[in-house]
Design a protein around this motif. Sequence first.
Motif, PDB file in Angstrom:
ATOM      1  N   VAL A  11      26.884  46.322  35.941  1.00 14.01           N
ATOM      2  CA  VAL A  11      27.309  45.377  35.632  1.00 14.01           C
ATOM      3  C   VAL A  11      28.898  45.144  35.615  1.00 14.01           C
ATOM      4  CG1 VAL A  11      27.323  45.632  32.889  1.00 14.01           C
ATOM      5  CG2 VAL A  11      27.429  43.199  33.742  1.00 14.01           C
ATOM      6  N   GLN A  12      28.634  43.966  35.743  1.00 11.89           N
ATOM      7  CA  GLN A  12      30.524  43.523  35.985  1.00 11.89           C
ATOM      8  C   GLN A  12      31.082  43.681  34.870  1.00 11.89           C
ATOM      9  OE1 GLN A  12      30.912  39.911  38.700  1.00 11.89           O
ATOM     10  NE2 GLN A  12      31.628  41.771  40.591  1.00 11.89           N
ATOM     11  N   ALA A  13      32.463  44.134  34.395  1.00 12.89           N
ATOM     12  CA  ALA A  13      33.217  43.780  33.022  1.00 12.89           C
ATOM     13  C   ALA A  13      33.295  42.182  33.025  1.00 12.89           C
ATOM     14  CB  ALA A  13      34.725  44.102  33.489  1.00 12.89           C
ATOM     15  N   LYS A  64      32.576  47.240  17.832  1.00  8.34           N
ATOM     16  CA  LYS A  64      32.534  45.903  17.052  1.00  8.34           C
ATOM     17  C   LYS A  64      33.150  44.907  17.811  1.00  8.34           C
ATOM     18  CE  LYS A  64      33.316  47.798  13.055  1.00  8.34           C
ATOM     19  NZ  LYS A  64      34.292  48.429  12.171  1.00  8.34           N
ATOM     20  N   GLY A  65      32.486  44.092  17.233  1.00  8.46           N
ATOM     21  CA  GLY A  65      32.344  42.360  17.600  1.00  8.46           C
ATOM     22  C   GLY A  65      31.600  41.815  18.882  1.00  8.46           C
ATOM     23  N   ARG A  66      31.843  43.928  19.804  1.00  7.78           N
ATOM     24  CA  ARG A  66      30.984  43.047  21.409  1.00  7.78           C
ATOM     25  C   ARG A  66      29.573  43.561  20.836  1.00  7.78           C
ATOM     26  NH1 ARG A  66      32.867  46.537  25.332  1.00  7.78           N
ATOM     27  NH2 ARG A  66      33.362  47.707  24.006  1.00  7.78           N
ATOM     28  N   PHE A  67      28.851  44.652  20.074  1.00 11.20           N
ATOM     29  CA  PHE A  67      27.945  45.366  20.769  1.00 11.20           C
ATOM     30  C   PHE A  67      26.898  44.561  19.348  1.00 11.20           C
ATOM     31  CE2 PHE A  67      28.181  49.195  23.725  1.00 11.20           C
ATOM     32  CZ  PHE A  67      29.135  48.080  24.158  1.00 11.20           C
ATOM     33  N   THR A  68      25.544  44.575  19.570  1.00 13.61           N
ATOM     34  CA  THR A  68      25.045  44.272  17.682  1.00 13.61           C
ATOM     35  C   THR A  68      23.628  45.304  18.368  1.00 13.61           C
ATOM     36  OG1 THR A  68      25.284  42.160  17.490  1.00 13.61           O
ATOM     37  CG2 THR A  68      23.687  42.765  17.228  1.00 13.61           C
ATOM     38  N   MET A  82      24.721  44.374  24.245  1.00 13.84           N
ATOM     39  CA  MET A  82      26.459  44.602  24.168  1.00 13.84           C
ATOM     40  C   MET A  82      26.329  43.602  25.556  1.00 13.84           C
ATOM     41  SD  MET A  82      25.305  48.672  25.960  1.00 13.84           S
ATOM     42  CE  MET A  82      24.825  48.079  27.127  1.00 13.84           C
ATOM     43  N   ASN A  83      27.791  42.780  24.405  1.00 18.03           N
ATOM     44  CA  ASN A  83      28.403  41.443  25.374  1.00 18.03           C
ATOM     45  C   ASN A  83      29.956  42.074  25.435  1.00 18.03           C
ATOM     46  OD1 ASN A  83      26.133  40.199  25.299  1.00 18.03           O
ATOM     47  ND2 ASN A  83      27.420  39.938  23.345  1.00 18.03           N
ATOM     48  N   SER A  84      30.816  41.672  26.642  1.00 18.70           N
ATOM     49  CA  SER A  84      31.634  41.718  27.386  1.00 18.70           C
ATOM     50  C   SER A  84      31.945  42.389  27.427  1.00 18.70           C
ATOM     51  CB  SER A  84      33.096  41.592  26.010  1.00 18.70           C
ATOM     52  OG  SER A  84      32.739  39.968  25.220  1.00 18.70           O
ATOM     53  N   LEU A  85      30.993  43.509  28.117  1.00 18.00           N
ATOM     54  CA  LEU A  85      31.448  45.031  28.449  1.00 18.00           C
ATOM     55  C   LEU A  85      33.048  44.793  29.724  1.00 18.00           C
ATOM     56  CD1 LEU A  85      27.493  45.563  29.560  1.00 18.00           C
ATOM     57  CD2 LEU A  85      28.764  47.005  28.000  1.00 18.00           C
ATOM     58  N   LYS A  86      32.725  46.839  29.022  1.00 15.63           N
ATOM     59  CA  LYS A  86      34.357  46.818  30.011  1.00 15.63           C
ATOM     60  C   LYS A  86      34.189  48.409  29.830  1.00 15.63           C
ATOM     61  CE  LYS A  86      36.747  45.626  25.670  1.00 15.63           C
ATOM     62  NZ  LYS A  86      37.817  46.578  24.840  1.00 15.63           N
ATOM     63  N   PRO A  87      34.841  48.296  31.994  1.00 12.16           N
ATOM     64  CA  PRO A  87      34.725  50.000  32.817  1.00 12.16           C
ATOM     65  C   PRO A  87      34.271  51.563  31.222  1.00 12.16           C
ATOM     66  CG  PRO A  87      35.956  48.895  33.738  1.00 12.16           C
ATOM     67  CD  PRO A  87      36.207  47.585  32.494  1.00 12.16           C
ATOM     68  N   ASP A  88      35.196  51.288  30.132  1.00 12.42           N
ATOM     69  CA  ASP A  88      35.455  52.269  29.362  1.00 12.42           C
ATOM     70  C   ASP A  88      34.245  52.107  28.265  1.00 12.42           C
ATOM     71  OD1 ASP A  88      38.632  51.845  27.981  1.00 12.42           O
ATOM     72  OD2 ASP A  88      37.629  52.618  29.713  1.00 12.42           O
TER      73      ASP A  88
END
Length: 125
Positions: A11-13, A64-68, A82-88
Motif C-alpha cells: 500500500v502507498q503511504a 495510536k490514533g491510526r490503528f484500531t 490500519m489507517n494513515s500508513l507510513k513506510p515505518d
Amino acid sequence: VQLQASGGGLVQAGGSLRLSCAASGRTFRDWDMGWFRQAPGKEREFAATMRYSGGTTIYADSVKGRFTISRDNAKNTVYLQMNSLKPDDTAVYYCAATPRVAYSGLASPSSYKYWGQGTLVTVSS
C-alpha cells in the motif's frame, strides 16, 4: 489452537489496510488478543491488544490514533484496521492469543501462548 492472519499487502503511504486473524477453538471469547509486528532486522514489537472482554484496548505510541483493534467473538476473529500508513509501518504482522493475563503483561510478547504465521505489510513512500 491455530491462528490464521491475512490481509497484508502493498500500500502507498497514507493508505489503509485491514488485517484479520481467524482463530480456532471454542474459548476464543476468553482470550486476550494482540497484534505484534517485526520489521526487517528488528525485534518483534507490540502494536495493539484487546482484552477478552473487549473492554480494554492498548496501543503502542507509534500506532495510536491510526490503528484500531477489534474483535468479533461470533466469528472467532480479531481485526487490525490500519489507517494513515507510513513506510515505518512496514513489517510482518503477527496476531497472538493467550488466556487471560494480567494487565501488566498485555503488551509483552512473552505473555502470549499462541501465534499466527504472520502477514506482510509493505508501505511504499
